[in-house]
Enzyme design. Structure first.
Site, PDB file in Angstrom:
ATOM      1  N   GLN A 182      41.798  11.698  19.399  1.00  0.00           N
ATOM      2  CA  GLN A 182      41.955  12.556  18.022  1.00  0.00           C
ATOM      3  C   GLN A 182      41.794  13.922  18.062  1.00  0.00           C
ATOM      4  OE1 GLN A 182      42.524  11.226  14.835  1.00  0.00           O
ATOM      5  NE2 GLN A 182      42.736   9.025  15.861  1.00  0.00           N
ATOM      6  N   HIS A 204      51.201  10.232  20.711  1.00  0.00           N
ATOM      7  CA  HIS A 204      51.512  10.045  19.475  1.00  0.00           C
ATOM      8  C   HIS A 204      50.529  10.365  18.368  1.00  0.00           C
ATOM      9  CE1 HIS A 204      49.659   6.067  17.943  1.00  0.00           C
ATOM     10  NE2 HIS A 204      49.595   6.187  19.228  1.00  0.00           N
ATOM     11  N   CYS A 327      44.386  -0.231  13.437  1.00  0.00           N
ATOM     12  CA  CYS A 327      44.408  -1.686  14.411  1.00  0.00           C
ATOM     13  C   CYS A 327      43.748  -2.200  13.479  1.00  0.00           C
ATOM     14  CB  CYS A 327      44.142  -1.290  15.670  1.00  0.00           C
ATOM     15  SG  CYS A 327      43.313   0.345  15.977  1.00  0.00           S
TER      16      CYS A 327
HETATM   17  C1  PLP Z   1      45.016   6.208  18.514  1.00  0.00           C
HETATM   18  C2  PLP Z   1      43.628   6.058  19.290  1.00  0.00           C
HETATM   19  C3  PLP Z   1      43.308   5.171  20.561  1.00  0.00           C
HETATM   20  C4  PLP Z   1      44.551   4.196  21.160  1.00  0.00           C
HETATM   21  O1  PLP Z   1      45.665   5.027  21.545  1.00  0.00           O
HETATM   22  P1  PLP Z   1      47.107   4.528  21.613  1.00  0.00           P
HETATM   23  O2  PLP Z   1      47.870   5.402  22.375  1.00  0.00           O
HETATM   24  O3  PLP Z   1      47.484   4.083  20.217  1.00  0.00           O
HETATM   25  O4  PLP Z   1      47.050   3.295  22.598  1.00  0.00           O
HETATM   26  C5  PLP Z   1      42.377   5.203  21.281  1.00  0.00           C
HETATM   27  N1  PLP Z   1      41.200   6.240  20.678  1.00  0.00           N
HETATM   28  C6  PLP Z   1      41.177   6.892  19.687  1.00  0.00           C
HETATM   29  C7  PLP Z   1      40.152   7.723  19.139  1.00  0.00           C
HETATM   30  C8  PLP Z   1      42.440   6.896  18.790  1.00  0.00           C
HETATM   31  O5  PLP Z   1      42.472   7.469  18.117  1.00  0.00           O
END
Ligand code: PLP
Length: 385
Positions: A182, A204, A327
């Protein structure tokens, strides 16, 4: 969908930036070679891979050989934790320290490690959503191998004192991992200055493509491969590299790093306008510290309002928001993050997360404020409310 949509769910995923898209196009088209191929097109692909690695390293303050490309934040978290766990185990250290409000990619990997015989411990999270370095220092034991504390929380946006925790860990001879999925693109990251040994990234989340990520591992910490196969990524991550994704991720991070201060300032202004407007709604409670939070994160609970109902009504008005992590959307369980900061299960179920980006306009902020105000009032006055 009637009318324009307002996208306020950037913590779940972001729009690909035009610069990232442009950087990717040749690798979705004419440059199709495998970077391991020795012919001219393979060498061009390998050069692009090396260039992306150098760009990532420059944005994070490390060396190119400390960057390992992978499929995203989930994979980076799993590999970071397993790598440190195994290094610790070889020294007879099996205690791993983390926090109660980590992403499930960390929490569920820790649960696996616990079943494999490691001793995992989750620090409680103070009500303001900021874990302290003193908490970490007093929980470190002689058999602690790893501390894993996220850079910024994905639900409430609170920013952790990463450099202070890094200093505590370095002094104690304990490895420090931080999930920066993040934080990247919104906060300055400098792995040397912040004394970070392992760091997870997800493209992403910072306007790069989905399905691309990276693990930074300090020199000497060879990431333990999660899969068996070829020798890509120095054997740490077998499988043909996702070159379009990697090139797009490096372009997105480079662009974000170049505009970090302006983006953060502009986002903070919009965030604080949202916070002030939503705080004026009766019985609205801000989740997480007002100042020490990501420039783009707003998270409120509205007492007596069902979060899922609020989201549905906002969705009908074209506003894409979230209750918490994407999720766990649709799960009946209240957010583990909100419970960790001491919210009651009912307040945790009444949460609304709005995460904005540089693309969010002032007019959209006003539309969101009006919609949330009206919707909360509507739900509270509904029969049975
Ligand atoms: C989105 C996220 C993940 C997972 O990342 P992906 O690329 O979607 O597997 C892990 N940790 C945090 C803090 C996230 O926001």
């Amino acid at each position: 969908m009637n009318g324009p949509m307002i996208y306020a769910d950037n913590a779940a995923s972001t729009r690909l930036s035009p610069a990232a898209k442009a950087a990717m196009l040749p690798f979705l088209d004419e440059v199709c070679a495998n970077p391991s191929a020795p012919h001219a097109m393979g060498r061009a692909a390998a050069a692009a891979l090396a260039n992306a690695r150098a760009q990532m390293a420059s944005a994070l303050g490390c060396d190119a050989e400390e960057i390992f490309f992978n499929s995203g934040g989930t994979e980076a978290d799993a590999q970071a934790l397993r790598t440190a766990a195994h290094i610790g185990a070889r020294q007879g250290k099996r205690h791993i320290l983390s926090t109660a409000f980590e992403h499930h990619a960390v929490l569920h990997t820790l649960a696996q490690l616990q079943r494999e015989g490691f001793d995992t411990e989750l620090l409680p999270v103070p009500a303001d959503g900021v874990v302290t370095a003193a908490q970490v220092a007093s929980a470190i034991r002689p058999d602690t191998s790893l501390v894993s504390v996220m850079f910024a929380n994905n639900e409430i946006g609170t920013v952790q004192p990463v450099a202070e925790i890094g200093a505590v860990c370095r002094a104690a001879g304990v490895l420090f991992h931080t999930d920066a999925a993040q934080a990247a693109g919104q906060l300055p990251i400098d792995v040397r200055a912040q004394q970070i040994d392992l760091l997870s990234l997800s493209a992403h989340k910072f306007h790069g493509p989905k399905g691309a990520g990276a693990l930074y591992a300090r020199k000497g910490l060879r990431p333990a491969p999660l899969l068996a196969g070829g020798g890509q990524e120095c054997g740490a991550r077998p499988g043909t590299e996702n070159l379009p994704g990697i090139v797009g991720m490096a372009a997105a991070l480079t662009e974000a790093a170049a505009h970090l201060d302006e983006t953060a300032a502009a986002l903070t202004k919009k965030r604080d306008r949202l916070i002030a407007g939503l705080a004026a709604i009766p019985q609205a409670v801000l989740n997480g510290d007002a100042g020490r939070r990501l420039p783009g994160n707003v998270n409120f609970s509205f007492a007596g309002v069902e979060g899922e109902a609020l989201l549905l009504l906002l969705d009908a008005r074209g506003i894409c928001a979230a209750a918490g992590a994407a999720c766990t959307a649709g799960s009946p369980d209240p957010s583990h993050v909100l419970l960790a900061i001491g919210r009651s299960p009912s307040l945790a179920r009444s949460a609304l997360r709005l995460t904005i980006s540089a693309e969010t306009t002032d007019a959209e902020i006003e539309t969101i404020l009006r919609a949330v105000r009206e919707t909360v009032t509507q739900l509270r006055s509904a029969p049975g409310a």
